[in-house]
Design a protein around this motif. Structure first.
Motif, PDB file in Angstrom:
ATOM      1  N   ILE A  15       0.835  -1.210   0.000  1.00 56.51           N
ATOM      2  CA  ILE A  15       0.000   0.000   0.000  1.00 56.51           C
ATOM      3  C   ILE A  15       0.868   1.258   0.000  1.00 56.51           C
ATOM      4  CG2 ILE A  15      -1.653   1.324   1.384  1.00 56.51           C
ATOM      5  CD1 ILE A  15      -2.853  -1.366   2.245  1.00 56.51           C
ATOM      6  N   TYR A  16       1.939   1.253   0.803  1.00 58.03           N
ATOM      7  CA  TYR A  16       2.821   2.429   0.846  1.00 58.03           C
ATOM      8  C   TYR A  16       3.437   2.701  -0.522  1.00 58.03           C
ATOM      9  CZ  TYR A  16       6.809   5.408   1.714  1.00 58.03           C
ATOM     10  OH  TYR A  16       7.718   6.423   1.652  1.00 58.03           O
ATOM     11  N   ALA A  17       3.969   1.655  -1.173  1.00 56.81           N
ATOM     12  CA  ALA A  17       4.610   1.836  -2.478  1.00 56.81           C
ATOM     13  C   ALA A  17       3.596   2.308  -3.512  1.00 56.81           C
ATOM     14  CB  ALA A  17       5.267   0.533  -2.922  1.00 56.81           C
ATOM     15  N   PHE A  18       2.388   1.768  -3.477  1.00 53.55           N
ATOM     16  CA  PHE A  18       1.355   2.154  -4.435  1.00 53.55           C
ATOM     17  C   PHE A  18       0.979   3.633  -4.263  1.00 53.55           C
ATOM     18  CE2 PHE A  18      -3.239   2.443  -5.460  1.00 53.55           C
ATOM     19  CZ  PHE A  18      -3.151   2.221  -6.829  1.00 53.55           C
ATOM     20  N   ILE A  19       0.734   4.062  -3.041  1.00 57.71           N
ATOM     21  CA  ILE A  19       0.358   5.464  -2.789  1.00 57.71           C
ATOM     22  C   ILE A  19       1.527   6.394  -3.098  1.00 57.71           C
ATOM     23  CG2 ILE A  19      -0.309   7.087  -0.970  1.00 57.71           C
ATOM     24  CD1 ILE A  19      -1.997   4.832   0.229  1.00 57.71           C
ATOM     25  N   ASP A  20       2.737   5.984  -2.740  1.00 60.27           N
ATOM     26  CA  ASP A  20       3.916   6.797  -3.025  1.00 60.27           C
ATOM     27  C   ASP A  20       4.085   6.975  -4.533  1.00 60.27           C
ATOM     28  OD1 ASP A  20       6.261   8.255  -2.292  1.00 60.27           O
ATOM     29  OD2 ASP A  20       7.478   6.508  -2.844  1.00 60.27           O
ATOM     30  N   CYS A  21       3.855   5.916  -5.295  1.00 62.09           N
ATOM     31  CA  CYS A  21       3.967   6.009  -6.750  1.00 62.09           C
ATOM     32  C   CYS A  21       2.907   6.949  -7.319  1.00 62.09           C
ATOM     33  CB  CYS A  21       3.834   4.616  -7.365  1.00 62.09           C
ATOM     34  SG  CYS A  21       4.003   4.605  -9.162  1.00 62.09           S
ATOM     35  N   LEU A  22       1.681   6.849  -6.817  1.00 57.54           N
ATOM     36  CA  LEU A  22       0.621   7.718  -7.315  1.00 57.54           C
ATOM     37  C   LEU A  22       0.879   9.190  -6.987  1.00 57.54           C
ATOM     38  CD1 LEU A  22      -2.609   5.667  -6.507  1.00 57.54           C
ATOM     39  CD2 LEU A  22      -1.522   5.996  -8.731  1.00 57.54           C
ATOM     40  N   ASN A  23       1.473   9.461  -5.843  1.00 55.06           N
ATOM     41  CA  ASN A  23       1.695  10.847  -5.415  1.00 55.06           C
ATOM     42  C   ASN A  23       2.991  11.459  -5.943  1.00 55.06           C
ATOM     43  OD1 ASN A  23      -0.683  11.049  -3.963  1.00 55.06           O
ATOM     44  ND2 ASN A  23       0.248  10.216  -2.110  1.00 55.06           N
ATOM     45  N   THR A  24       3.836  10.646  -6.548  1.00 52.85           N
ATOM     46  CA  THR A  24       5.112  11.158  -7.058  1.00 52.85           C
ATOM     47  C   THR A  24       4.893  11.880  -8.386  1.00 52.85           C
ATOM     48  OG1 THR A  24       6.279   9.326  -6.033  1.00 52.85           O
ATOM     49  CG2 THR A  24       7.438  10.487  -7.784  1.00 52.85           C
ATOM     50  N   PRO A  25       5.431  13.116  -8.499  1.00 50.73           N
ATOM     51  CA  PRO A  25       5.314  13.825  -9.784  1.00 50.73           C
ATOM     52  C   PRO A  25       6.037  13.054 -10.893  1.00 50.73           C
ATOM     53  CG  PRO A  25       6.102  15.293  -8.052  1.00 50.73           C
ATOM     54  CD  PRO A  25       6.093  13.911  -7.486  1.00 50.73           C
ATOM     55  N   GLU A  26       5.546  13.197 -12.088  1.00 48.41           N
ATOM     56  CA  GLU A  26       6.109  12.480 -13.249  1.00 48.41           C
ATOM     57  C   GLU A  26       7.595  12.797 -13.441  1.00 48.41           C
ATOM     58  OE1 GLU A  26       5.562   9.636 -15.893  1.00 48.41           O
ATOM     59  OE2 GLU A  26       3.737  10.525 -15.100  1.00 48.41           O
ATOM     60  N   SER A  27       8.007  14.000 -13.060  1.00 46.56           N
ATOM     61  CA  SER A  27       9.412  14.394 -13.248  1.00 46.56           C
ATOM     62  C   SER A  27      10.368  13.639 -12.328  1.00 46.56           C
ATOM     63  CB  SER A  27       9.563  15.897 -13.025  1.00 46.56           C
ATOM     64  OG  SER A  27       9.223  16.218 -11.688  1.00 46.56           O
ATOM     65  N   GLN A  28       9.859  13.055 -11.263  1.00 45.36           N
ATOM     66  CA  GLN A  28      10.728  12.331 -10.329  1.00 45.36           C
ATOM     67  C   GLN A  28      10.710  10.817 -10.541  1.00 45.36           C
ATOM     68  OE1 GLN A  28       9.717  13.413  -6.328  1.00 45.36           O
ATOM     69  NE2 GLN A  28      10.387  15.530  -6.555  1.00 45.36           N
ATOM     70  N   VAL A  29       9.944  10.335 -11.497  1.00 47.13           N
ATOM     71  CA  VAL A  29       9.862   8.897 -11.774  1.00 47.13           C
ATOM     72  C   VAL A  29      11.025   8.515 -12.687  1.00 47.13           C
ATOM     73  CG1 VAL A  29       8.455   7.069 -12.811  1.00 47.13           C
ATOM     74  CG2 VAL A  29       7.370   8.907 -11.512  1.00 47.13           C
ATOM     75  N   ARG A  30      11.740   7.426 -12.306  1.00 43.89           N
ATOM     76  CA  ARG A  30      12.899   6.986 -13.085  1.00 43.89           C
ATOM     77  C   ARG A  30      12.616   5.634 -13.749  1.00 43.89           C
ATOM     78  NH1 ARG A  30      17.973   6.920  -9.202  1.00 43.89           N
ATOM     79  NH2 ARG A  30      16.685   5.285  -8.343  1.00 43.89           N
ATOM     80  N   GLY A  31      13.306   5.400 -14.831  1.00 44.27           N
ATOM     81  CA  GLY A  31      13.305   4.086 -15.479  1.00 44.27           C
ATOM     82  C   GLY A  31      12.118   3.824 -16.372  1.00 44.27           C
ATOM     83  N   LEU A  32      10.933   3.783 -15.840  1.00 43.66           N
ATOM     84  CA  LEU A  32       9.722   3.462 -16.587  1.00 43.66           C
ATOM     85  C   LEU A  32       8.706   4.580 -16.428  1.00 43.66           C
ATOM     86  CD1 LEU A  32       9.318  -0.242 -15.368  1.00 43.66           C
ATOM     87  CD2 LEU A  32      10.227   0.485 -17.567  1.00 43.66           C
ATOM     88  N   PRO A  33       7.720   4.640 -17.306  1.00 41.11           N
ATOM     89  CA  PRO A  33       6.646   5.624 -17.110  1.00 41.11           C
ATOM     90  C   PRO A  33       5.865   5.304 -15.821  1.00 41.11           C
ATOM     91  CG  PRO A  33       6.604   4.756 -19.346  1.00 41.11           C
ATOM     92  CD  PRO A  33       7.604   3.956 -18.599  1.00 41.11           C
ATOM     93  N   LYS A  34       5.229   6.280 -15.296  1.00 36.74           N
ATOM     94  CA  LYS A  34       4.526   6.145 -14.022  1.00 36.74           C
ATOM     95  C   LYS A  34       3.432   5.075 -14.081  1.00 36.74           C
ATOM     96  CE  LYS A  34       2.263   9.142 -10.632  1.00 36.74           C
ATOM     97  NZ  LYS A  34       1.926  10.522 -10.329  1.00 36.74           N
ATOM     98  N   VAL A  35       2.718   5.008 -15.172  1.00 34.24           N
ATOM     99  CA  VAL A  35       1.643   4.022 -15.321  1.00 34.24           C
ATOM    100  C   VAL A  35       2.208   2.602 -15.246  1.00 34.24           C
ATOM    101  CG1 VAL A  35      -0.161   3.188 -16.883  1.00 34.24           C
ATOM    102  CG2 VAL A  35       0.267   5.633 -16.666  1.00 34.24           C
ATOM    103  N   VAL A  36       3.356   2.396 -15.846  1.00 36.80           N
ATOM    104  CA  VAL A  36       3.986   1.063 -15.826  1.00 36.80           C
ATOM    105  C   VAL A  36       4.410   0.719 -14.403  1.00 36.80           C
ATOM    106  CG1 VAL A  36       5.900  -0.323 -16.722  1.00 36.80           C
ATOM    107  CG2 VAL A  36       4.697   1.259 -18.238  1.00 36.80           C
TER     108      VAL A  36
END
Length: 166
Positions: A15-36
């Motif tokens: 649950i923590y990882a899922f919520i953290d991923c949803l709340n992270t801005p797209e500019s801070q996501v590395r490696g894959l797109p946020k949806v992936v």
């Protein structure tokens, strides 16, 4: 009860990882797109591969800017006396302490004026009493003037002598 603890820990991390991923801005996501990353976390959450991969490789994690500190006490030490206009406790605010000193000086001056006025009025009362005593002419043993209304000059029931007992 303890046999459910590992399941609860896995669920909490998921649950923590899922919520953290949803709340992270797209500019801070590395490696894959946020949806992936959301799909990876949801599909591989039960075996902890998805959440751990997100926490390790999915989000760009930077230390706090401006000397934020890694603990709350370090953060407060670095941000307590900020000149940017942040709120400062009254006992740490030099402007507030200065205003207290100014108010204290004003209050002391006012108190001195009141005391001087009180002394002046008491002196006037003493002079009036002395003038009244001198005009009446006689004084009793206790230092009060005998006037037409009896001892002390008030004429109240306390000034009348007690009745004689037969």
């Amino acid at each position: 009860m303890l046999r459910y603890l590992p399941f609860l820990l896995v669920l909490a991390l998921w649950i923590y990882a899922f919520i953290d991923c949803l709340n992270t801005p797209e500019s801070q996501v590395r490696g894959l797109p946020k949806v992936v990353w959301v799909i990876v976390i949801l599909l591989f959450g039960e075996v902890l591969v998805g959440p751990i991969a997100w926490l390790v490789a999915g989000k760009a994690r930077h230390p706090a800017q401006g000397g934020g500190g890694s603990t709350p006490s370090e953060w407060h030490r670095n941000h307590s006396a900020s000149p940017r206009g942040n709120w400062v406790a009254p006992d740490d605010n030099p402007d507030f302490l200065r205003s207290l000193k100014e108010e204290n000086k004003k209050d002391e001056a006012l108190l001195k004026d009141w005391e001087a006025d009180l002394r002046r009025r008491e002196e006037e009362l003493r002079r009036k009493q002395e003038n009244g005593k001198n005009a009446a002419g006689t004084e009793g043993a206790d230092g009060t003037a005998d006037g037409p209304q009896g001892k002390g000059g008030h004429g109240g029931p306390e000034d009348t002598p007690p009745a004689a007992k037969d």
